[in-house]
Motif scaffolding. Sequence first.
Motif, PDB file in Angstrom:
ATOM      1  N   GLU A   1      43.880  13.610  17.881  1.00 44.14           N
ATOM      2  CA  GLU A   1      44.724  14.553  18.633  1.00 44.14           C
ATOM      3  C   GLU A   1      43.863  15.416  19.554  1.00 44.14           C
ATOM      4  N   LEU A   2      42.808  16.004  18.955  1.00 43.75           N
ATOM      5  CA  LEU A   2      41.942  16.901  19.719  1.00 43.75           C
ATOM      6  C   LEU A   2      41.199  16.177  20.834  1.00 43.75           C
ATOM      7  N   ALA A   3      40.905  14.895  20.600  1.00 44.14           N
ATOM      8  CA  ALA A   3      40.144  14.120  21.593  1.00 44.14           C
ATOM      9  C   ALA A   3      40.889  14.060  22.915  1.00 44.14           C
ATOM     10  N   LYS A   4      42.214  14.175  22.862  1.00 40.87           N
ATOM     11  CA  LYS A   4      43.016  14.145  24.089  1.00 40.87           C
ATOM     12  C   LYS A   4      42.739  15.357  24.967  1.00 40.87           C
ATOM     13  N   THR A   5      42.356  16.473  24.344  1.00 41.62           N
ATOM     14  CA  THR A   5      42.175  17.719  25.096  1.00 41.62           C
ATOM     15  C   THR A   5      40.834  17.749  25.837  1.00 41.62           C
ATOM     16  N   GLY A   6      39.840  17.022  25.316  1.00 40.85           N
ATOM     17  CA  GLY A   6      38.513  17.071  25.928  1.00 40.85           C
ATOM     18  C   GLY A   6      37.783  18.380  25.651  1.00 40.85           C
ATOM     19  N   ASP A   7      38.305  19.182  24.729  1.00 43.96           N
ATOM     20  CA  ASP A   7      37.671  20.464  24.364  1.00 43.96           C
ATOM     21  C   ASP A   7      36.519  20.171  23.387  1.00 43.96           C
ATOM     22  N   LEU A   8      35.317  20.013  23.951  1.00 44.39           N
ATOM     23  CA  LEU A   8      34.194  19.508  23.159  1.00 44.39           C
ATOM     24  C   LEU A   8      33.827  20.427  21.986  1.00 44.39           C
ATOM     25  N   ASP A   9      33.926  21.741  22.173  1.00 42.46           N
ATOM     26  CA  ASP A   9      33.576  22.646  21.070  1.00 42.46           C
ATOM     27  C   ASP A   9      34.510  22.420  19.874  1.00 42.46           C
ATOM     28  N   ALA A  10      35.801  22.352  20.155  1.00 40.20           N
ATOM     29  CA  ALA A  10      36.776  22.124  19.076  1.00 40.20           C
ATOM     30  C   ALA A  10      36.586  20.733  18.478  1.00 40.20           C
TER      31      ALA A  10
ATOM     32  N   ALA B   1      36.888   9.456  27.634  1.00 45.65           N
ATOM     33  CA  ALA B   1      37.697   8.245  27.414  1.00 45.65           C
ATOM     34  C   ALA B   1      37.169   7.435  26.226  1.00 45.65           C
ATOM     35  N   LEU B   2      35.850   7.320  26.142  1.00 47.56           N
ATOM     36  CA  LEU B   2      35.264   6.560  25.034  1.00 47.56           C
ATOM     37  C   LEU B   2      35.508   7.278  23.704  1.00 47.56           C
ATOM     38  N   PHE B   3      35.363   8.604  23.743  1.00 52.26           N
ATOM     39  CA  PHE B   3      35.577   9.366  22.508  1.00 52.26           C
ATOM     40  C   PHE B   3      37.013   9.198  22.031  1.00 52.26           C
ATOM     41  N   LEU B   4      37.945   9.307  22.971  1.00 57.75           N
ATOM     42  CA  LEU B   4      39.364   9.187  22.611  1.00 57.75           C
ATOM     43  C   LEU B   4      39.670   7.797  22.058  1.00 57.75           C
ATOM     44  N   ARG B   5      39.139   6.771  22.703  1.00 60.64           N
ATOM     45  CA  ARG B   5      39.396   5.407  22.235  1.00 60.64           C
ATOM     46  C   ARG B   5      38.886   5.231  20.805  1.00 60.64           C
TER      47      ARG B   5
ATOM     48  N   MET C   1      27.953  11.400  20.115  1.00 59.30           N
ATOM     49  CA  MET C   1      28.490  12.324  21.133  1.00 59.30           C
ATOM     50  C   MET C   1      28.672  13.719  20.548  1.00 59.30           C
ATOM     51  N   ALA C   2      29.145  13.803  19.309  1.00 62.53           N
ATOM     52  CA  ALA C   2      29.362  15.119  18.690  1.00 62.53           C
ATOM     53  C   ALA C   2      28.038  15.838  18.453  1.00 62.53           C
ATOM     54  N   LYS C   3      26.984  15.065  18.194  1.00 64.15           N
ATOM     55  CA  LYS C   3      25.677  15.674  17.907  1.00 64.15           C
ATOM     56  C   LYS C   3      24.820  15.825  19.165  1.00 64.15           C
TER      57      LYS C   3
END
Length: 154
Positions: free
Chosen positions: A121-130, A63-67, A53-55
């Motif tokens: 922590e960041l995964a909660k924000t959904g800010d993909l760039d960060a 949701a999957l990323f956060l999990r 997902m990051a690439k």
Amino acid sequence: MLKNISKIVLSTALMVGYASVAQAEMSREDYAIKFRRGGYTVLGWYYGPLYRMAKGEMPYDKALFLRNADYLAVLSKLPKDGFIPGSGAGETKAKPEIWSKSDKFKEANDRLENESARLAELAKTGDLDAIKVQFGKVQKSCKACHDDFKNKAD
Ligand code: HEC
């Protein structure tokens, strides 16, 4: 009630039995190697989709990323317990520096744990760039430790 108790007794007996079978079949050192390699395998399994997902190799799913990032934050803490003294030989790619430079090895473990916690922590924000930037830091923490403490494929 009695049925429940006997179930508990039985399952405890099975667990104890399993642990002693595993330990009877192999030394504690070999068991530790098996444990930490299993730990890294599980960690790698959940890391895979994060990587894709990051690439951009797979659509970003918040949701999957956060999990998976939450799992990684926990799993990153486990394998280090398997580097017990005397477990440097056998079916392992662990370098002797893990034990001779244990402060540096601890730093490398802390780095993975901290970067993974930050990613979760960041995964909660959904800010993909960060998230992508932070994923890069996790990735570097894996590589840095492998460079210093893991033997290459033989
Ligand atoms: C603090 C050091 C350290 C960090 C950080 C680290 N690893 Fe490892 N990793 C190792 C060592 C050492 C081994 C070899 C273990 C052995 O063979 O006993 C290993 C082995 C592995 C294996 C092979 C497991 C097997 O034996 O089949 C995978 C997969 C793996 N690591 C993935 C990762 C990923 C993904 C990350 C980052 C998210 C990571 N590791 C971070 C030290 C580290």
